[in-house]
Scaffold this motif. Structure first.
Motif, PDB file in Angstrom:
ATOM      1  N   ALA A 153      24.387   6.534   5.833  1.00  0.00           N
ATOM      2  CA  ALA A 153      24.157   7.617   6.795  1.00  0.00           C
ATOM      3  C   ALA A 153      23.214   7.215   7.925  1.00  0.00           C
ATOM      4  O   ALA A 153      23.208   7.850   8.987  1.00  0.00           O
ATOM      5  N   ASP A 154      22.403   6.165   7.733  1.00  0.00           N
ATOM      6  CA  ASP A 154      21.438   5.779   8.756  1.00  0.00           C
ATOM      7  C   ASP A 154      21.971   4.743   9.734  1.00  0.00           C
ATOM      8  O   ASP A 154      21.266   4.329  10.648  1.00  0.00           O
ATOM      9  N   ALA A 155      23.201   4.299   9.561  1.00  0.00           N
ATOM     10  CA  ALA A 155      23.738   3.247  10.426  1.00  0.00           C
ATOM     11  C   ALA A 155      24.091   3.786  11.804  1.00  0.00           C
ATOM     12  O   ALA A 155      24.430   4.949  11.961  1.00  0.00           O
ATOM     13  N   ARG A 156      24.035   2.918  12.790  1.00  0.00           N
ATOM     14  CA  ARG A 156      24.344   3.320  14.163  1.00  0.00           C
ATOM     15  C   ARG A 156      25.733   2.908  14.602  1.00  0.00           C
ATOM     16  O   ARG A 156      26.290   3.487  15.517  1.00  0.00           O
ATOM     17  N   ASP A 157      26.274   1.885  13.984  1.00  0.00           N
ATOM     18  CA  ASP A 157      27.599   1.389  14.337  1.00  0.00           C
ATOM     19  C   ASP A 157      28.431   1.225  13.078  1.00  0.00           C
ATOM     20  O   ASP A 157      27.908   0.923  12.006  1.00  0.00           O
ATOM     21  N   VAL A 158      29.730   1.427  13.237  1.00  0.00           N
ATOM     22  CA  VAL A 158      30.654   1.290  12.114  1.00  0.00           C
ATOM     23  C   VAL A 158      31.754   0.321  12.494  1.00  0.00           C
ATOM     24  O   VAL A 158      32.369   0.458  13.551  1.00  0.00           O
ATOM     25  N   LEU A 159      31.988  -0.672  11.640  1.00  0.00           N
ATOM     26  CA  LEU A 159      33.141  -1.546  11.785  1.00  0.00           C
ATOM     27  C   LEU A 159      34.087  -1.222  10.645  1.00  0.00           C
ATOM     28  O   LEU A 159      33.706  -1.263   9.477  1.00  0.00           O
ATOM     29  N   VAL A 160      35.319  -0.898  10.969  1.00  0.00           N
ATOM     30  CA  VAL A 160      36.318  -0.551   9.961  1.00  0.00           C
ATOM     31  C   VAL A 160      37.400  -1.615   9.993  1.00  0.00           C
ATOM     32  O   VAL A 160      37.965  -1.903  11.042  1.00  0.00           O
ATOM     33  N   PHE A 161      37.685  -2.201   8.831  1.00  0.00           N
ATOM     34  CA  PHE A 161      38.698  -3.246   8.725  1.00  0.00           C
ATOM     35  C   PHE A 161      39.808  -2.789   7.796  1.00  0.00           C
ATOM     36  O   PHE A 161      39.551  -2.321   6.679  1.00  0.00           O
ATOM     37  N   ALA A 162      41.048  -2.928   8.223  1.00  0.00           N
ATOM     38  CA  ALA A 162      42.192  -2.556   7.393  1.00  0.00           C
ATOM     39  C   ALA A 162      43.336  -3.504   7.679  1.00  0.00           C
ATOM     40  O   ALA A 162      43.500  -3.970   8.807  1.00  0.00           O
ATOM     41  N   THR A 163      44.138  -3.786   6.657  1.00  0.00           N
ATOM     42  CA  THR A 163      45.326  -4.603   6.843  1.00  0.00           C
ATOM     43  C   THR A 163      46.525  -3.896   6.239  1.00  0.00           C
ATOM     44  O   THR A 163      46.419  -3.254   5.188  1.00  0.00           O
ATOM     45  N   GLY A 164      47.675  -3.995   6.909  1.00  0.00           N
ATOM     46  CA  GLY A 164      48.920  -3.454   6.375  1.00  0.00           C
ATOM     47  C   GLY A 164      48.819  -2.013   5.937  1.00  0.00           C
ATOM     48  O   GLY A 164      48.334  -1.144   6.673  1.00  0.00           O
ATOM     49  N   SER A 165      49.251  -1.736   4.698  1.00  0.00           N
ATOM     50  CA  SER A 165      49.206  -0.367   4.189  1.00  0.00           C
ATOM     51  C   SER A 165      47.788   0.083   3.890  1.00  0.00           C
ATOM     52  O   SER A 165      47.544   1.260   3.596  1.00  0.00           O
ATOM     53  N   GLY A 166      46.807  -0.834   3.995  1.00  0.00           N
ATOM     54  CA  GLY A 166      45.411  -0.469   3.814  1.00  0.00           C
ATOM     55  C   GLY A 166      44.888   0.475   4.880  1.00  0.00           C
ATOM     56  O   GLY A 166      43.767   0.988   4.760  1.00  0.00           O
ATOM     57  N   ILE A 167      45.671   0.733   5.920  1.00  0.00           N
ATOM     58  CA  ILE A 167      45.278   1.707   6.930  1.00  0.00           C
ATOM     59  C   ILE A 167      45.378   3.127   6.389  1.00  0.00           C
ATOM     60  O   ILE A 167      44.828   4.069   6.962  1.00  0.00           O
ATOM     61  N   SER A 168      46.075   3.306   5.271  1.00  0.00           N
ATOM     62  CA  SER A 168      46.316   4.633   4.707  1.00  0.00           C
ATOM     63  C   SER A 168      45.031   5.422   4.458  1.00  0.00           C
ATOM     64  O   SER A 168      44.867   6.539   4.975  1.00  0.00           O
ATOM     65  N   PRO A 169      44.051   4.914   3.669  1.00  0.00           N
ATOM     66  CA  PRO A 169      42.835   5.693   3.455  1.00  0.00           C
ATOM     67  C   PRO A 169      41.961   5.782   4.700  1.00  0.00           C
ATOM     68  O   PRO A 169      41.137   6.695   4.807  1.00  0.00           O
ATOM     69  N   ILE A 170      42.146   4.855   5.645  1.00  0.00           N
ATOM     70  CA  ILE A 170      41.394   4.933   6.901  1.00  0.00           C
ATOM     71  C   ILE A 170      41.869   6.121   7.725  1.00  0.00           C
ATOM     72  O   ILE A 170      41.081   6.808   8.373  1.00  0.00           O
ATOM     73  N   ARG A 171      43.181   6.392   7.715  1.00  0.00           N
ATOM     74  CA  ARG A 171      43.666   7.598   8.374  1.00  0.00           C
ATOM     75  C   ARG A 171      42.994   8.828   7.770  1.00  0.00           C
ATOM     76  O   ARG A 171      42.539   9.727   8.484  1.00  0.00           O
ATOM     77  N   SER A 172      42.910   8.872   6.446  1.00  0.00           N
ATOM     78  CA  SER A 172      42.265   9.996   5.779  1.00  0.00           C
ATOM     79  C   SER A 172      40.821  10.142   6.233  1.00  0.00           C
ATOM     80  O   SER A 172      40.334  11.244   6.498  1.00  0.00           O
ATOM     81  N   LEU A 173      40.118   9.014   6.348  1.00  0.00           N
ATOM     82  CA  LEU A 173      38.719   9.033   6.760  1.00  0.00           C
ATOM     83  C   LEU A 173      38.565   9.553   8.183  1.00  0.00           C
ATOM     84  O   LEU A 173      37.750  10.443   8.457  1.00  0.00           O
ATOM     85  N   ILE A 174      39.358   9.006   9.098  1.00  0.00           N
ATOM     86  CA  ILE A 174      39.251   9.410  10.504  1.00  0.00           C
ATOM     87  C   ILE A 174      39.587  10.882  10.673  1.00  0.00           C
ATOM     88  O   ILE A 174      38.885  11.626  11.375  1.00  0.00           O
ATOM     89  N   GLU A 175      40.643  11.334  10.018  1.00  0.00           N
ATOM     90  CA  GLU A 175      41.116  12.704  10.231  1.00  0.00           C
ATOM     91  C   GLU A 175      40.402  13.722   9.355  1.00  0.00           C
ATOM     92  O   GLU A 175      40.683  14.921   9.441  1.00  0.00           O
ATOM     93  N   SER A 176      39.440  13.248   8.542  1.00  0.00           N
ATOM     94  CA  SER A 176      38.650  14.180   7.733  1.00  0.00           C
ATOM     95  C   SER A 176      37.415  14.682   8.472  1.00  0.00           C
ATOM     96  O   SER A 176      36.657  15.492   7.948  1.00  0.00           O
ATOM     97  N   GLY A 177      37.193  14.179   9.692  1.00  0.00           N
ATOM     98  CA  GLY A 177      36.040  14.600  10.474  1.00  0.00           C
ATOM     99  C   GLY A 177      34.884  13.622  10.425  1.00  0.00           C
ATOM    100  O   GLY A 177      33.830  13.879  11.009  1.00  0.00           O
ATOM    101  N   PHE A 178      35.060  12.480   9.780  1.00  0.00           N
ATOM    102  CA  PHE A 178      33.983  11.501   9.663  1.00  0.00           C
ATOM    103  C   PHE A 178      33.472  11.055  11.025  1.00  0.00           C
ATOM    104  O   PHE A 178      32.268  10.945  11.242  1.00  0.00           O
ATOM    105  N   VAL A 179      34.361  10.812  11.954  1.00  0.00           N
ATOM    106  CA  VAL A 179      33.971  10.303  13.268  1.00  0.00           C
ATOM    107  C   VAL A 179      33.148  11.336  14.023  1.00  0.00           C
ATOM    108  O   VAL A 179      32.049  11.059  14.514  1.00  0.00           O
ATOM    109  N   GLU A 180      33.660  12.570  14.102  1.00  0.00           N
ATOM    110  CA  GLU A 180      32.977  13.611  14.852  1.00  0.00           C
ATOM    111  C   GLU A 180      31.642  13.980  14.216  1.00  0.00           C
ATOM    112  O   GLU A 180      30.667  14.273  14.900  1.00  0.00           O
ATOM    113  N   ASN A 181      31.577  13.930  12.893  1.00  0.00           N
ATOM    114  CA  ASN A 181      30.366  14.343  12.195  1.00  0.00           C
ATOM    115  C   ASN A 181      29.237  13.334  12.299  1.00  0.00           C
ATOM    116  O   ASN A 181      28.067  13.686  12.149  1.00  0.00           O
ATOM    117  N   ASN A 182      29.561  12.058  12.544  1.00  0.00           N
ATOM    118  CA  ASN A 182      28.535  11.033  12.519  1.00  0.00           C
ATOM    119  C   ASN A 182      28.046  10.593  13.897  1.00  0.00           C
ATOM    120  O   ASN A 182      26.979  10.014  13.996  1.00  0.00           O
TER     121      ASN A 182
END
Length: 253
Positions: A153-182
């Protein structure tokens, strides 16, 4: 759709108050041994949609109708969690990361979305060959803790890495409000072989509008590609070697 080269090269990345979410080896990419949390209770639900998610049909969108399973819907509490599937003639269940965001309280959402790799001869391929209306057996609740974002929670920058179907839970993260909330700087490095294998391109504009910088990284691009090249899964090793604490690296498995 927005595809462009990054303003900085991958080899110039340095850890500076970073938090990292990695899905480089997601369980949905290939069959895996049954983990210890394999469910003892199963539910039956129909498929709502099955269709190709990429131009080469190597990945499929699969949507599961859970309108009759309110408890199962409510068990999805964090981005990055999985749902077990038990398919006919398969020797073991498969665990797929849920692509849709956790439903908020009072939501009318009645389905889980998945991004499934169609690897011939595997249970995941059998799932992709089913049709809307076909019944499948799934765990009576989701499994896994998902991304423990409170740890960073104290970080200032986020690097997100995904390959192939690994983008699946990243979609969930982005569309759950994580970006706007942080309110932090977030860059998504999405690695695939070529653009024909890149899912969710139709969502990129919306994700960038939410504040996510999208950096496609291709391992085998055609001669017209001018963006980033390489293998995203190697970046985590580089960052750790360069001093990034493993405590600052989150995975969903």
């Amino acid at each position: 759709m927005l595809l462009r080269s990054a303003p900085r090269r991958l080899h110039l990345l340095r850890p500076h108050h970073l938090r990292l979410l990695s899905t480089a080896a997601l369980a949905s990419a290939a069959p895996a041994p049954v983990p210890p949390q394999a469910p003892t209770e199963w539910a039956e639900a129909p498929l709502a949609a099955v269709r190709p998610a990429t131009a080469d049909a190597s990945l499929f969108h699969v949507s599961l109708d859970l309108s009759a399973h309110g408890d199962l819907l409510a068990s999805h509490a964090a981005a990055g969690q999985f749902l077990p599937f038990r398919l006919p003639a398969a020797p073991y269940p498969i665990f797929l990361a849920i692509a849709s965001p956790p439903p908020p309280p009072g939501s009318s959402a009645a389905a889980f979305d998945f991004l499934v790799k169609r690897l011939p001869g595997t249970p995941s391929a059998r799932l992709c060959d089913l049709r809307p209306g076909d019944l499948v057996h799934v765990g009576a609740s989701v499994v896994g803790r998902g991304f423990e974002v409170a740890r960073i929670a104290d970080a200032r920058d986020v690097l997100v890495f995904a390959t192939g179907s690994g983008i699946s839970p990243i979609r969930s993260l982005i569309e759950s409000g994580f970006v706007e909330n942080n309110k932090t700087g977030i860059s998504l490095f999405y690695g695939v072989r070529n653009l024909q294998r890149m899912a969710y391109q139709e969502r990129f504009n919306d994700w960038e509008a939410k504040g996510v910088k999208i950096v496609p990284v291709l391992s085998r691009p055609d001669s017209q590609w001018t963006g980033e090249r390489g293998y995203v899964q190697e970046i985590t090793k580089v960052l750790v070697a360069d001093g990034l604490s493993k405590d600052r690296i989150l995975t969903n498995f």
